[in-house]
Design a protein around this motif. Structure first.
Motif, short mmCIF file in Angstrom:
data_model
loop_
_atom_site.label_atom_id
_atom_site.label_comp_id
_atom_site.label_asym_id
_atom_site.label_seq_id
_atom_site.Cartn_x
_atom_site.Cartn_y
_atom_site.Cartn_z
N TRP A 1 -8.08 6.60 -14.01
CA TRP A 1 -7.11 7.56 -13.49
C TRP A 1 -6.12 7.91 -14.60
O TRP A 1 -5.48 7.03 -15.20
CB TRP A 1 -6.35 6.97 -12.31
N GLU B 1 -5.66 -2.69 -6.98
CA GLU B 1 -6.94 -2.32 -6.41
C GLU B 1 -6.83 -0.94 -5.78
O GLU B 1 -5.76 -0.36 -5.69
CB GLU B 1 -7.39 -3.35 -5.37
N GLY B 2 -8.00 -0.41 -5.36
CA GLY B 2 -8.01 0.91 -4.73
C GLY B 2 -7.95 2.04 -5.71
O GLY B 2 -7.63 3.19 -5.34
N CYS B 3 -8.25 1.77 -6.99
CA CYS B 3 -8.21 2.79 -8.03
C CYS B 3 -9.07 2.32 -9.19
O CYS B 3 -9.70 1.26 -9.13
CB CYS B 3 -6.77 3.03 -8.50
N THR B 4 -9.13 3.11 -10.25
CA THR B 4 -9.82 2.69 -11.48
C THR B 4 -8.89 2.95 -12.67
O THR B 4 -7.95 3.74 -12.58
CB THR B 4 -11.13 3.47 -11.70
N GLU C 1 2.37 4.98 -0.02
CA GLU C 1 1.91 6.21 0.61
C GLU C 1 2.68 7.39 0.01
O GLU C 1 3.78 7.22 -0.52
CB GLU C 1 2.14 6.17 2.13
N ASP D 1 -4.06 9.51 -4.22
CA ASP D 1 -5.03 10.23 -5.04
C ASP D 1 -4.60 10.16 -6.50
O ASP D 1 -3.40 9.98 -6.79
CB ASP D 1 -5.12 11.69 -4.60
N ASP E 1 -2.17 -1.96 -3.75
CA ASP E 1 -3.35 -1.25 -3.24
C ASP E 1 -3.07 0.25 -3.24
O ASP E 1 -2.22 0.73 -2.49
CB ASP E 1 -3.66 -1.75 -1.83
N LEU E 2 -3.81 1.00 -4.07
CA LEU E 2 -3.59 2.44 -4.22
C LEU E 2 -4.59 3.27 -3.43
O LEU E 2 -4.73 4.46 -3.68
CB LEU E 2 -3.65 2.83 -5.70
N SER E 3 -5.27 2.64 -2.46
CA SER E 3 -6.34 3.34 -1.76
C SER E 3 -5.83 4.50 -0.90
O SER E 3 -6.61 5.38 -0.52
CB SER E 3 -7.13 2.37 -0.89
N LEU E 4 -4.54 4.55 -0.59
CA LEU E 4 -3.98 5.64 0.20
C LEU E 4 -3.51 6.80 -0.67
O LEU E 4 -3.02 7.81 -0.14
CB LEU E 4 -2.80 5.13 1.05
N SER F 1 0.85 -1.20 0.00
CA SER F 1 0.00 0.00 0.00
C SER F 1 0.88 1.24 0.00
O SER F 1 1.24 1.76 1.08
CB SER F 1 -0.92 0.00 1.22
#
Length: 240
Positions: free
Chosen positions: A87, A81-84, A23, A57, A52-55, A21
């Protein structure tokens, strides 16, 4: 008569993947990753990785270069995951679209007829066992072996050699010398612990937090010890 059609079978395959993940700032995160690889290259070597790119923008600086930077470090990303894909900075990424490897599990028969949607709705969702069953390993775990048990604790009666790996969703108990890697609490179980009669590990990890032998004090190495999480800190303490 024409020959009967060959029956087609499929086999289930489960995957033990690590999740990275990143940051912000990404330059600092990559520098930290390089430092970890330099200290313990075996931790990521050959492991399937979920990014995981949920952290992050979509407009974070350096995001476009992140996946190529991981590939250049021989990190095998099998999922994102954590994105589309919309982007903008990810437009040129080579998105993984297939999985390989994994642990073989039981056989799965392919239905010969379609199953109505109503029947599917009546099938209860699978749940974790109410009483996880520990895996007891009565032989030494030798270099190159990987023991994975995602339904409870792992208890090793003997020792775990350097280059071996134990992965457990619960706690890990080693009644001999722990020289290899021990990864406990896999899948979100921060209460898990790692116990060893002779703590000489290459790497310890609980619920994604990890440390290498260099991080463990000399007063602990070679002694009975336990590892546990206190907040977001992985602590190793001598046992009496």
């Amino acid at each position: 008569m024409p020959p009967a059609p060959v029956r087609i079978r499929a086999r289930g395959r489960s995957f033990l993947a690590l999740v990275l993940s990143p940051e912000r700032p990404l330059t600092a995160w990559l520098a930290g990753l390089d430092a970890q690889i330099a200290r313990s290259a075996a931790f990521l070597a050959g492991k399937p990785i979920i990014l995981d790119l949920s952290l992050l923008d979509p407009d974070d600086e350096g995001l476009a270069e992140l996946l190529p930077a991981l590939v250049a470090r021989d990190i095998r990303v099998i999922g994102i995951e954590g994105c589309t894909r919309e982007w903008t900075q990810l437009a040129d990424w080579d998105w993984p679209d297939a999985l390989g490897g994994g642990r073989a599990s039981g056989a799965i028969d392919i239905p010969e007829t379609d199953v109505p949607d109503a029947a599917i709705a009546d099938v209860p969702a699978a749940t974790a066992p109410a009483h996880p069953v520990p895996l007891v390993v009565e032989q030494p775990v030798r270099s190159g072996q990987s023991i994975v048990h995602l339904e409870g604790d792992v208890i090793v009666i003997g020792s775990v050699s350097s280059g071996a790996e134990i992965v457990s969703s619960g706690s890990i108990h080693v009644h001999g010398s722990l020289r290899g890697r021990a990864i406990a609490g896999f899948g979100g179980h921060p209460e898990s612990r790692i116990f060893a009669r002779d703590m000489r590990t290459e790497l310890l990890a609980i619920d994604g937090y990890y440390m290498t032998a260099e991080d463990i004090g000399d007063e602990v190495l070679g002694h009975p010890a336990q590892a546990l999480l206190e907040g977001e800190n992985l602590i190793v303490r001598k046992l009496p």
